[in-house]
Design a protein around this motif. Sequence first.
Motif, mmCIF file in Angstrom:
data_model
loop_
_atom_site.group_PDB
_atom_site.id
_atom_site.type_symbol
_atom_site.label_atom_id
_atom_site.label_comp_id
_atom_site.label_asym_id
_atom_site.label_seq_id
_atom_site.Cartn_x
_atom_site.Cartn_y
_atom_site.Cartn_z
ATOM 1 N N VAL A 25 0.845 -1.202 0.000
ATOM 2 C CA VAL A 25 0.000 0.000 0.000
ATOM 3 C C VAL A 25 0.880 1.252 0.000
ATOM 4 O O VAL A 25 0.591 2.211 -0.719
ATOM 5 C CB VAL A 25 -0.969 -0.020 1.199
ATOM 6 C CG1 VAL A 25 -1.623 1.326 1.397
ATOM 7 C CG2 VAL A 25 -2.021 -1.085 1.007
ATOM 8 N N LYS A 26 1.950 1.241 0.772
ATOM 9 C CA LYS A 26 2.865 2.392 0.785
ATOM 10 C C LYS A 26 3.469 2.616 -0.593
ATOM 11 O O LYS A 26 3.594 3.755 -1.049
ATOM 12 C CB LYS A 26 3.983 2.176 1.809
ATOM 13 C CG LYS A 26 3.547 2.334 3.234
ATOM 14 C CD LYS A 26 4.725 2.101 4.167
ATOM 15 C CE LYS A 26 4.311 2.157 5.607
ATOM 16 N NZ LYS A 26 5.434 1.929 6.517
ATOM 17 N N ALA A 27 3.835 1.544 -1.270
ATOM 18 C CA ALA A 27 4.406 1.665 -2.614
ATOM 19 C C ALA A 27 3.380 2.228 -3.589
ATOM 20 O O ALA A 27 3.698 3.101 -4.408
ATOM 21 C CB ALA A 27 4.908 0.309 -3.088
ATOM 22 N N LYS A 28 2.148 1.759 -3.512
ATOM 23 C CA LYS A 28 1.093 2.251 -4.406
ATOM 24 C C LYS A 28 0.775 3.716 -4.128
ATOM 25 O O LYS A 28 0.556 4.492 -5.054
ATOM 26 C CB LYS A 28 -0.180 1.412 -4.268
ATOM 27 C CG LYS A 28 -0.013 0.010 -4.731
ATOM 28 C CD LYS A 28 0.354 -0.024 -6.194
ATOM 29 C CE LYS A 28 1.133 -1.242 -6.524
ATOM 30 N NZ LYS A 28 1.886 -1.169 -7.740
ATOM 31 N N ILE A 29 0.767 4.109 -2.858
ATOM 32 C CA ILE A 29 0.524 5.514 -2.528
ATOM 33 C C ILE A 29 1.672 6.371 -3.040
ATOM 34 O O ILE A 29 1.451 7.475 -3.552
ATOM 35 C CB ILE A 29 0.299 5.686 -1.006
ATOM 36 C CG1 ILE A 29 -1.041 5.073 -0.619
ATOM 37 C CG2 ILE A 29 0.348 7.157 -0.616
ATOM 38 C CD1 ILE A 29 -1.319 5.052 0.858
ATOM 39 N N GLY A 30 2.895 5.885 -2.945
ATOM 40 C CA GLY A 30 4.040 6.610 -3.491
ATOM 41 C C GLY A 30 3.916 6.804 -4.990
ATOM 42 O O GLY A 30 4.189 7.893 -5.514
ATOM 43 N N GLU A 31 3.490 5.761 -5.696
ATOM 44 C CA GLU A 31 3.283 5.881 -7.139
ATOM 45 C C GLU A 31 2.182 6.890 -7.452
ATOM 46 O O GLU A 31 2.306 7.704 -8.368
ATOM 47 C CB GLU A 31 2.931 4.526 -7.744
ATOM 48 C CG GLU A 31 4.069 3.535 -7.745
ATOM 49 C CD GLU A 31 3.648 2.162 -8.238
ATOM 50 O OE1 GLU A 31 2.486 1.999 -8.669
ATOM 51 O OE2 GLU A 31 4.487 1.254 -8.200
ATOM 52 N N LEU A 32 1.103 6.831 -6.679
ATOM 53 C CA LEU A 32 0.000 7.764 -6.906
ATOM 54 C C LEU A 32 0.403 9.200 -6.583
ATOM 55 O O LEU A 32 -0.032 10.139 -7.259
ATOM 56 C CB LEU A 32 -1.221 7.354 -6.078
ATOM 57 C CG LEU A 32 -1.966 6.122 -6.578
ATOM 58 C CD1 LEU A 32 -2.989 5.669 -5.553
ATOM 59 C CD2 LEU A 32 -2.627 6.388 -7.912
ATOM 60 N N ILE A 43 -6.193 14.329 -8.793
ATOM 61 C CA ILE A 43 -6.269 13.292 -7.762
ATOM 62 C C ILE A 43 -5.443 13.638 -6.527
ATOM 63 O O ILE A 43 -5.371 12.849 -5.599
ATOM 64 C CB ILE A 43 -5.848 11.915 -8.312
ATOM 65 C CG1 ILE A 43 -4.387 11.919 -8.756
ATOM 66 C CG2 ILE A 43 -6.765 11.458 -9.416
ATOM 67 C CD1 ILE A 43 -3.831 10.550 -8.993
ATOM 68 N N SER A 44 -4.840 14.815 -6.510
ATOM 69 C CA SER A 44 -3.957 15.200 -5.399
ATOM 70 C C SER A 44 -4.635 15.119 -4.041
ATOM 71 O O SER A 44 -4.074 14.581 -3.090
ATOM 72 C CB SER A 44 -3.447 16.625 -5.588
ATOM 73 O OG SER A 44 -2.274 16.623 -6.290
ATOM 74 N N PHE A 45 -5.829 15.670 -3.941
ATOM 75 C CA PHE A 45 -6.508 15.692 -2.644
ATOM 76 C C PHE A 45 -6.776 14.276 -2.148
ATOM 77 O O PHE A 45 -6.529 13.964 -0.982
ATOM 78 C CB PHE A 45 -7.816 16.481 -2.726
ATOM 79 C CG PHE A 45 -8.549 16.515 -1.425
ATOM 80 C CD1 PHE A 45 -8.139 17.373 -0.419
ATOM 81 C CD2 PHE A 45 -9.620 15.671 -1.190
ATOM 82 C CE1 PHE A 45 -8.794 17.397 0.805
ATOM 83 C CE2 PHE A 45 -10.278 15.689 0.022
ATOM 84 C CZ PHE A 45 -9.865 16.550 1.014
ATOM 85 N N ASP A 46 -7.275 13.422 -3.034
ATOM 86 C CA ASP A 46 -7.577 12.042 -2.639
ATOM 87 C C ASP A 46 -6.333 11.304 -2.164
ATOM 88 O O ASP A 46 -6.348 10.634 -1.131
ATOM 89 C CB ASP A 46 -8.201 11.280 -3.812
ATOM 90 C CG ASP A 46 -9.532 11.858 -4.244
ATOM 91 O OD1 ASP A 46 -10.206 12.486 -3.412
ATOM 92 O OD2 ASP A 46 -9.895 11.665 -5.422
ATOM 93 N N VAL A 47 -5.252 11.443 -2.914
ATOM 94 C CA VAL A 47 -4.018 10.727 -2.566
ATOM 95 C C VAL A 47 -3.427 11.258 -1.267
ATOM 96 O O VAL A 47 -3.006 10.481 -0.406
ATOM 97 C CB VAL A 47 -2.995 10.818 -3.719
ATOM 98 C CG1 VAL A 47 -1.692 10.146 -3.330
ATOM 99 C CG2 VAL A 47 -3.551 10.190 -4.975
ATOM 100 N N ASN A 48 -3.417 12.576 -1.104
ATOM 101 C CA ASN A 48 -2.867 13.139 0.130
ATOM 102 C C ASN A 48 -3.697 12.766 1.346
ATOM 103 O O ASN A 48 -3.160 12.552 2.432
ATOM 104 C CB ASN A 48 -2.735 14.652 0.008
ATOM 105 C CG ASN A 48 -1.588 15.055 -0.878
ATOM 106 O OD1 ASN A 48 -0.561 14.401 -0.895
ATOM 107 N ND2 ASN A 48 -1.762 16.126 -1.623
ATOM 108 N N SER A 49 -5.000 12.678 1.184
ATOM 109 C CA SER A 49 -5.829 12.315 2.336
ATOM 110 C C SER A 49 -5.619 10.867 2.763
ATOM 111 O O SER A 49 -5.623 10.570 3.953
ATOM 112 C CB SER A 49 -7.308 12.585 2.038
ATOM 113 O OG SER A 49 -7.766 11.737 1.027
ATOM 114 N N ILE A 50 -5.399 9.961 1.806
ATOM 115 C CA ILE A 50 -5.167 8.566 2.220
ATOM 116 C C ILE A 50 -3.730 8.344 2.671
ATOM 117 O O ILE A 50 -3.472 7.421 3.426
ATOM 118 C CB ILE A 50 -5.554 7.553 1.126
ATOM 119 C CG1 ILE A 50 -4.693 7.710 -0.100
ATOM 120 C CG2 ILE A 50 -7.006 7.599 0.801
ATOM 121 C CD1 ILE A 50 -4.781 6.556 -1.055
#
Length: 90
Positions: A25-32, A43-50
């Motif tokens: 999950v950390k790797a996928k969030i880093g990619e996002l 998608i910045s807001f969504d990614v930063n919130s998760i």
Amino acid sequence: MMIYYKMSSYIEENRKLNAAEKQMVKAKIGELLWVSLITRPDISFDVNSISSKVSDGSTDLLKAVNGIIRKVKSSKNVLRFAKLGDISKL
């Protein structure tokens, strides 16, 4: 290239992620985060919130990551640039 993590058809609600799942999950969030910074500010807001919820690490976080990946894959963004002029003048 992003790899979509397919969950099994049945996942316990709010189950804590194990270490391998949390790392994935950390790797996928880093990619996002990279995608949102470079090409997809929508998608910045969504990614930063998760990304702030990684320490909790539940299946809800995994579902949110998969939802954002689905959103990125399904929508197409086209960049349009103003005409800069004739190439011979550059």
